[in-house]
Design an enzyme around this catalytic site. Structure first.
Site, mmCIF file in Angstrom:
data_model
loop_
_atom_site.group_PDB
_atom_site.id
_atom_site.type_symbol
_atom_site.label_atom_id
_atom_site.label_comp_id
_atom_site.label_asym_id
_atom_site.label_seq_id
_atom_site.Cartn_x
_atom_site.Cartn_y
_atom_site.Cartn_z
ATOM 1 N N LYS A 172 18.107 30.234 37.143
ATOM 2 C CA LYS A 172 17.596 30.487 35.795
ATOM 3 C C LYS A 172 16.929 31.859 35.768
ATOM 4 C CE LYS A 172 13.978 29.645 32.556
ATOM 5 N NZ LYS A 172 13.984 31.111 32.362
ATOM 6 N N CYS A 281 4.659 43.353 40.330
ATOM 7 C CA CYS A 281 3.555 42.583 40.931
ATOM 8 C C CYS A 281 2.953 43.337 42.097
ATOM 9 C CB CYS A 281 4.014 41.189 41.325
ATOM 10 S SG CYS A 281 5.343 41.210 42.494
ATOM 11 N N GLU A 380 -4.660 40.354 36.337
ATOM 12 C CA GLU A 380 -3.419 41.133 36.352
ATOM 13 C C GLU A 380 -3.026 41.494 34.918
ATOM 14 O OE1 GLU A 380 0.360 39.283 37.555
ATOM 15 O OE2 GLU A 380 0.659 41.044 38.822
#
Ligand code: UN1
Length: 479
Positions: A172, A281, A380
């Site tokens: 996915k 990230c 973040e």
């Protein structure tokens, strides 16, 4: 109306409701229309992968090698076109897009070789006449859920080892950016994968992802994305004794010490914080700078940041492409506001940029006067926003760098062997970078973090076998 890109289930392309994939550099440009899988199709994909596992897990190594290496070669041959597709749908610049596509090809090539290198151990038993064999086998059906920010490299570094080690896959990709993922599934399919070995289910997390999490027939899930979704993957997987691997956020520090080469420091931080629009990230969003170099460094970084050319991802002169979509743009702008309200000083950027086309352009933002307790230093943001934190010395810098819930990547810029060595040993991150940016990693060595950033074995390189295989210990009495 452009042609519908379908899902691949049990070797057949299957339609569904179409969703437009929009170019963030120009929202009038529709990159393509992609079928949204529903719950039943997702279950069909899982059943197909389950049925295909026994044969694929026993498939010949040359068959695996051939599929993976053909895939690598087609990716290399089409890197310009696939790079353009990637940049058009995700918004990273064309060199970044082509670079990512190349990386995907290299990963497939690496795992083509790994298929031929899988080895076990033979160990004498403590019982005379008995021999112990330790081998690795595929885990079974692996669910792969990937984020929008690396739409070809992250799928590659999960799909390639999964297939290499004899697993079957339900994949996915990110709903927002499915084009590059569709392209590699198409390539793998044509490279000769038997039906059911790789199934593609594009669509929403709440439908497709949720159905995957609830299936007892997924033996493993590898996930890269947000902390919130990662927790859901963990909770759902525990119930089924399912193996899972999570790669989530970061709040990666870069330390700049007084003895740093100023040019290296500025380039390294600009790269880590702002390139790929800060949407990595591994991006460095906390820049921890010692007093002696602080002012000179900030002046030089402000200059560099101010001059970064923001624009259409495909335009030659662009250094920073657009933010991926309106909700990410809102998140970036909200954090810029939060930073101001917390008392940090916005030194450059943070404003929308006008362009000939309507897109989500944002001038990279640099804050100074930040302390490590502020939200912009703890949460973040996932955008081109960096926070400079001034500290007294190396000891305070190290403590500040480690004072975070996350632990993916951490950098230091220094010419001191002593501090570099100490930092490599004492950083609480999974990846430590000395005089190189925190983002932009090699494809053949382990990738992963510690603390709140990651869970489970490392990805990439030969360490990938730890997640994508299970160990079997067999005892034989020779008689
Ligand atoms: C890189 O910095 O080269 O989602 C890769 C991410 C990471 C990949 C970073 N999993 O940003």
């Amino acid at each position: 109306m452009s042609e519908l890109h379908k899902n691949l289930i049990n070797g057949e392309w299957v339609g569904g409701e179409g969703k437009e994939n929009i170019n963030p550099s120009n929202i009038k440009d529709v990159v393509g229309v992609y079928a949204q899988a529903d719950e039943q199709q997702t279950r069909d994909a899982i059943a197909a992968a389950k049925a295909a596992f026994p044969a694929w897990s026993r498939s010949g190594l040359m068959e695996r090698w051939s599929v993976l290496s053909k895939t690598a070669h087609e990716i290399f041959a089409r890197k310009q076109e696939l790079g353009e597709l990637l940049s058009r749908e995700e918004g990273k610049t064309l060199p970044e897009g082509i670079g990512e596509v190349t990386r995907a090809g290299q990963i497939f090539e690496f795992f083509a070789g790994e298929a031929l290198r899988l080895a076990g151990e033979i160990i004498p038993s403590v019982r005379p006449g008995v021999q112990v064999e330790i081998t690795r086998e595929g885990v079974g059906v692996v669910g792969i859920i990937t984020p929008w920010n690396f739409p070809i490299a992250i799928p590659a570094w999960k799909i390639a080892p999964a297939i290499c080690f004899g697993n079957t896959v339900v994949f996915k990709p990110a709903d927002l950016v499915p084009g590059s993922s569709w392209a590699i599934v198409d390539i793998l399919h044509r490279a000769g994968l038997p039906k059911g070995v790789l199934n593609l289910v594009m669509g929403r997390g709440s439908k497709v992802g949720q159905t995957m999490l609830e299936s007892k027939d997924l033996n493993a899930i590898t996930f890269t994305g947000s902390v919130g979704t990662g927790k859901k993957v963990a909770e759902a997987s525990i119930q089924f004794n399912r193996k899972f691997q999570l790669e989530m956020g970061g709040k990666n520090p870069t330390i700049v010490l007084d003895d740093a080469d100023l040019k290296v420091a500025v380039e390294s931080v600009a790269q880590s914080a702002f390139f790929s629009t800060g949407q990595r990230c591994t991006a460095s969003s906390r820049v921890i700078v010692t007093e002696g170099i602080h002012d000179a460094f900030v002046d030089a970084l402000c200059e560099r940041t101010k001059n970064l050319r923001v624009g259409d991802a495909l335009a030659k002169e662009t250094e920073i492409g657009p933010v991926v979509d309106p909700s990410q743009l809102k998140q970036d702008m909200d954090y810029i506001e939060i930073g101001r309200n917390e008392g940090a000083e916005l030194r450059v950027g943070g404003n929308r940029v006008n362009a000939p086309t309507e897109g989500y352009f944002l001038q990279p933002a640099l804050f100074t006067g930040v302390n490590n307790q502020m939200r912009i230093a703890r949460e973040e943001i996932f955008g081109p926003v960096a926070a400079v934190i001034k500290v007294k010395d190396y000891e305070e810098a190290l403590a500040t760098a480690n004072d975070t819930e996350f632990g993916l990547s951490a950098g230091i810029v220094t010419t001191s062997l002593k501090y570099a060595t100490h930092f490599k040993r004492n950083s609480e991150a999974g990846m430590v970078m000395v005089n190189v940016p925190t983002a932009g990693v090699d494809f053949h060595v382990p990738f992963g973090g510690r603390k709140g950033s990651s869970y489970g074995p490392r990805e990439q390189g030969k360490y990938a076998s730890e997640f994508f295989t299970v160990v079997k210990t067999a005892y034989t009495a020779a008689g």
